[in-house]
Design a protein around this motif. Structure first.
Motif, PDB file in Angstrom:
ATOM      1  N   PRO A 194     -85.843  36.411 -26.934  1.00 38.96           N
ATOM      2  CA  PRO A 194     -86.579  35.219 -27.412  1.00 38.96           C
ATOM      3  C   PRO A 194     -87.615  34.703 -26.420  1.00 38.96           C
ATOM      4  O   PRO A 194     -88.510  33.948 -26.799  1.00 38.96           O
ATOM      5  CB  PRO A 194     -85.461  34.191 -27.622  1.00 38.96           C
ATOM      6  N   ASN A 195     -87.551  35.121 -25.157  1.00 37.69           N
ATOM      7  CA  ASN A 195     -88.449  34.535 -24.155  1.00 37.69           C
ATOM      8  C   ASN A 195     -89.847  35.154 -24.144  1.00 37.69           C
ATOM      9  O   ASN A 195     -90.645  34.931 -23.239  1.00 37.69           O
ATOM     10  CB  ASN A 195     -87.824  34.647 -22.767  1.00 37.69           C
ATOM     11  N   VAL A 196     -90.151  35.937 -25.165  1.00 38.13           N
ATOM     12  CA  VAL A 196     -91.511  36.435 -25.367  1.00 38.13           C
ATOM     13  C   VAL A 196     -92.274  35.353 -26.127  1.00 38.13           C
ATOM     14  O   VAL A 196     -91.725  34.765 -27.066  1.00 38.13           O
ATOM     15  CB  VAL A 196     -91.489  37.756 -26.166  1.00 38.13           C
ATOM     16  N   ASP A 197     -93.507  35.075 -25.750  1.00 41.91           N
ATOM     17  CA  ASP A 197     -94.244  33.975 -26.398  1.00 41.91           C
ATOM     18  C   ASP A 197     -94.540  34.238 -27.872  1.00 41.91           C
ATOM     19  O   ASP A 197     -94.475  33.331 -28.701  1.00 41.91           O
ATOM     20  CB  ASP A 197     -95.533  33.706 -25.621  1.00 41.91           C
ATOM     21  N   ALA A 198     -94.852  35.492 -28.207  1.00 48.11           N
ATOM     22  CA  ALA A 198     -95.050  35.831 -29.620  1.00 48.11           C
ATOM     23  C   ALA A 198     -95.090  37.342 -29.808  1.00 48.11           C
ATOM     24  O   ALA A 198     -95.487  38.071 -28.888  1.00 48.11           O
ATOM     25  CB  ALA A 198     -96.342  35.214 -30.148  1.00 48.11           C
ATOM     26  N   LYS A 222     -91.827  36.479 -15.906  1.00 47.87           N
ATOM     27  CA  LYS A 222     -92.159  35.136 -16.422  1.00 47.87           C
ATOM     28  C   LYS A 222     -91.122  34.137 -15.915  1.00 47.87           C
ATOM     29  O   LYS A 222     -91.469  33.066 -15.418  1.00 47.87           O
ATOM     30  CB  LYS A 222     -92.197  35.174 -17.947  1.00 47.87           C
ATOM     31  N   GLU A 223     -89.838  34.525 -15.989  1.00 51.67           N
ATOM     32  CA  GLU A 223     -88.779  33.624 -15.517  1.00 51.67           C
ATOM     33  C   GLU A 223     -88.896  33.402 -14.008  1.00 51.67           C
ATOM     34  O   GLU A 223     -88.583  32.340 -13.499  1.00 51.67           O
ATOM     35  CB  GLU A 223     -87.401  34.186 -15.893  1.00 51.67           C
ATOM     36  N   ASP A 224     -89.436  34.408 -13.314  1.00 58.44           N
ATOM     37  CA  ASP A 224     -89.623  34.274 -11.852  1.00 58.44           C
ATOM     38  C   ASP A 224     -90.928  33.560 -11.514  1.00 58.44           C
ATOM     39  O   ASP A 224     -91.310  33.459 -10.345  1.00 58.44           O
ATOM     40  CB  ASP A 224     -89.623  35.667 -11.189  1.00 58.44           C
ATOM     41  N   GLY A 225     -91.662  33.137 -12.543  1.00 53.78           N
ATOM     42  CA  GLY A 225     -92.911  32.397 -12.326  1.00 53.78           C
ATOM     43  C   GLY A 225     -94.064  33.277 -11.894  1.00 53.78           C
ATOM     44  O   GLY A 225     -95.081  32.792 -11.384  1.00 53.78           O
ATOM     45  N   LEU A 226     -93.952  34.592 -12.111  1.00 53.01           N
ATOM     46  CA  LEU A 226     -95.038  35.497 -11.701  1.00 53.01           C
ATOM     47  C   LEU A 226     -96.079  35.685 -12.792  1.00 53.01           C
ATOM     48  O   LEU A 226     -97.206  36.097 -12.524  1.00 53.01           O
ATOM     49  CB  LEU A 226     -94.445  36.853 -11.300  1.00 53.01           C
ATOM     50  N   PRO A 232     -88.025  41.113 -36.306  1.00 52.43           N
ATOM     51  CA  PRO A 232     -86.919  40.128 -36.454  1.00 52.43           C
ATOM     52  C   PRO A 232     -85.827  40.310 -35.382  1.00 52.43           C
ATOM     53  O   PRO A 232     -85.383  39.337 -34.769  1.00 52.43           O
ATOM     54  CB  PRO A 232     -86.379  40.425 -37.852  1.00 52.43           C
ATOM     55  N   ASP A 233     -85.460  41.585 -35.090  1.00 57.01           N
ATOM     56  CA  ASP A 233     -84.421  41.831 -34.062  1.00 57.01           C
ATOM     57  C   ASP A 233     -84.926  41.407 -32.686  1.00 57.01           C
ATOM     58  O   ASP A 233     -84.208  40.780 -31.905  1.00 57.01           O
ATOM     59  CB  ASP A 233     -84.054  43.316 -34.018  1.00 57.01           C
ATOM     60  N   LEU A 234     -86.183  41.727 -32.372  1.00 57.53           N
ATOM     61  CA  LEU A 234     -86.734  41.421 -31.043  1.00 57.53           C
ATOM     62  C   LEU A 234     -86.797  39.908 -30.823  1.00 57.53           C
ATOM     63  O   LEU A 234     -86.457  39.411 -29.749  1.00 57.53           O
ATOM     64  CB  LEU A 234     -88.125  42.040 -30.907  1.00 57.53           C
TER      65      LEU A 234
END
Ligand code: SF4
Length: 434
Positions: free
Chosen positions: A101-105, A74-78, A94-96
């Motif tokens: 944090p860069n997971v959408d949900a 995702k960070e690489d725009g793929l 909660p830990d995840l």
């Protein structure tokens, strides 16, 4: 930011863990497809849903690494979006959320409608039994219940999957009919505890009755039982297995250990004597039966003597199929309060010793099959071989039957009669009987 990936608005479902997770991914994919979404399984897509496993350390590690892999994409725009569901998410949300944090949900194991919503789809109740199967077309899993009421000390599954909930027989028959209509020949019954089926819904163990209804489904030729439990085993299941040729003479029954001290600490509700008697009864009532079991070594407090008892028992019982895991110290399980005092190296050494014994037993049992005839279901072609299984072999975990593809032509999904010509510890070679 627009992704560079070619496949626009394609939802890629990634499944980790057990056959129950495969089933849940298939239900999710069926719902998405019915909502007109373009959905694929373990392929490329700009939206990713990772169905995670949270059972034991190795599985948790694999799930976390897979999440990190897609977050990096995702960070690489793929990819555009990454969503996480399944057992790891249910257990550690909660830990995840804090650590990745860069997971959408993140979604739990009972939040399918909410997950569908963020994917622009609506949960369709009318889709009972509709799913996009991901297994080869000739076999499919049929999950007959969710959750578990058992108190096994080492197990985190009840934390992630909740209480036992049986699916009504009528709904399962509809599902089996729909699978048969799609060309499925073999259904593999799964649950956390198959033998508990019906106790919540019908106030009695009802697996035998379910089987008697499932054998009536046209097109289904094999019905296989996975994840039975030793305590309170419904004996009428053996009578149906004996009477009904469609029910494979096969039972998967994880027994975990056999030393009475360890069984007590594991809260398995059984003893060495009772378990041995149960297996002897299986073999008396269904002489052909193939018993698969799973064992755990290195459980807290497991002494050399406990291990020697287990080793000798594995030699004596001569299981047709056996897998062995090392104990994983899982938070919030009853056993977590015990000291994880068996060193990892000893755990691994003990698991290797058990599997060495089992390889020898499996080799010896397979030698006895040479010259014998079997009905084989062809799963696939691989290189110069067709690969199939007898009724005594479950996909991905048991023996395979290899048939020389340079000498004959076979179709995937067909049943053929073969004679065994050669045997190794976990594979058989055969030729077709005309
Ligand atoms: S029966 Fe299986 S799923 Fe249920 S608690 Fe025991 S090990 Fe876990």
């Amino acid at each position: 930011m627009r992704t560079k990936t070619l496949k626009k608005n394609t939802i890629n479902v990634v499944t980790l863990g057990c056959s129950k997770n495969v089933y849940d991914s298939e239900v999710l994919m069926g719902q998405l497809q019915a909502n007109g979404k373009n959905v694929v399984h373990q392929q490329e897509g700009n939206i990713v849903v990772i169905n995670t496993c949270g059972f034991i350390n190795n599985a948790k590690e694999e799930s976390v690494n897979t999440i990190l892999e897609y977050v990096q994409k995702k960070e690489d725009g793929l990819v555009d979006k990454v969503f996480v569901t399944g057992c790891l998410s249910e257990r550690y949300k909660p830990d995840l959320v804090k650590e990745i944090p860069n997971v959408d949900a993140y979604f739990g194991t009972t939040e399918l409608p909410a997950l569908l919503k963020v994917l622009g789809a609506n949960y369709k109740h009318e889709l009972i039994g509709e799913r996009l199967t991901t297994t080869p077309k000739n076999y499919a899993y049929l999950k007959i219940a969710e959750g578990c009421d058992r108190p096994c000390s080492f197990c985190a599954i009840p934390i992630m999957r909740g209480k036992h909930k049986s699916t009504p027989i009528e709904a399962l028959i509809i599902e089996a009919e729909k699978l048969a209509a799609k060309g499925v020949k073999e259904i593999i019954l799964i649950a956390q505890d198959l033998t508990y089926y019906g106790l919540d819904l019908y106030k009695k163990r009802n697996l035998a009755q379910l089987l008697q209804e499932l054998v009536k489904v046209e097109g289904i030729e094999w019905i296989r039982l996975h994840y039975a439990f030793p305590t309170g085993f419904p004996m009428d299941v053996l009578d149906v297995m004996k009477a009904e040729p469609k029910i494979c003479n096969y039972i998967d029954i994880p027994l975990q250990h056999i030393s009475d001290t360890i069984l007590k600490s594991m809260r398995r509700g059984t003893t060495k004597e009772k378990t041995t008697l149960l297996l002897q009864t299986f073999r008396e009532k269904v002489p052909q039966i193939c018993i698969r079991t799973t064992l755990i070594v290195g459980y807290p407090g497991e002494t050399e003597n406990d291990f020697q008892i287990l080793k000798q028992w594995v030699k004596d019982m001569r299981f047709e199929r056996l897998g062995c895991f090392t104990y994983s110290h899982e938070e919030n399980t009853h056993a977590y309060s015990l000291k994880d005092n068996v060193p990892e190296s000893i755990k691994l050494e003990r698991a290797n010793q058990i599997m060495e014994i089992q390889s020898q037993i499996s080799w010896e049992l397979n030698q006895q099959k040479i010259g014998k005839e079997f009905l084989v279901l062809i799963d696939r072609k691989e290189g110069n071989y067709y690969v199939g299984r007898t009724e005594f072999d479950s996909p991905d975990v048991d023996n395979e039957v290899l048939i020389d593809a340079t000498k004959t032509y076979l179709k995937t999904g067909e049943f053929i009669k073969v004679i065994i010509t050669e045997a190794e510890d976990f594979d058989l070679y055969a030729k077709v009987i005309d």
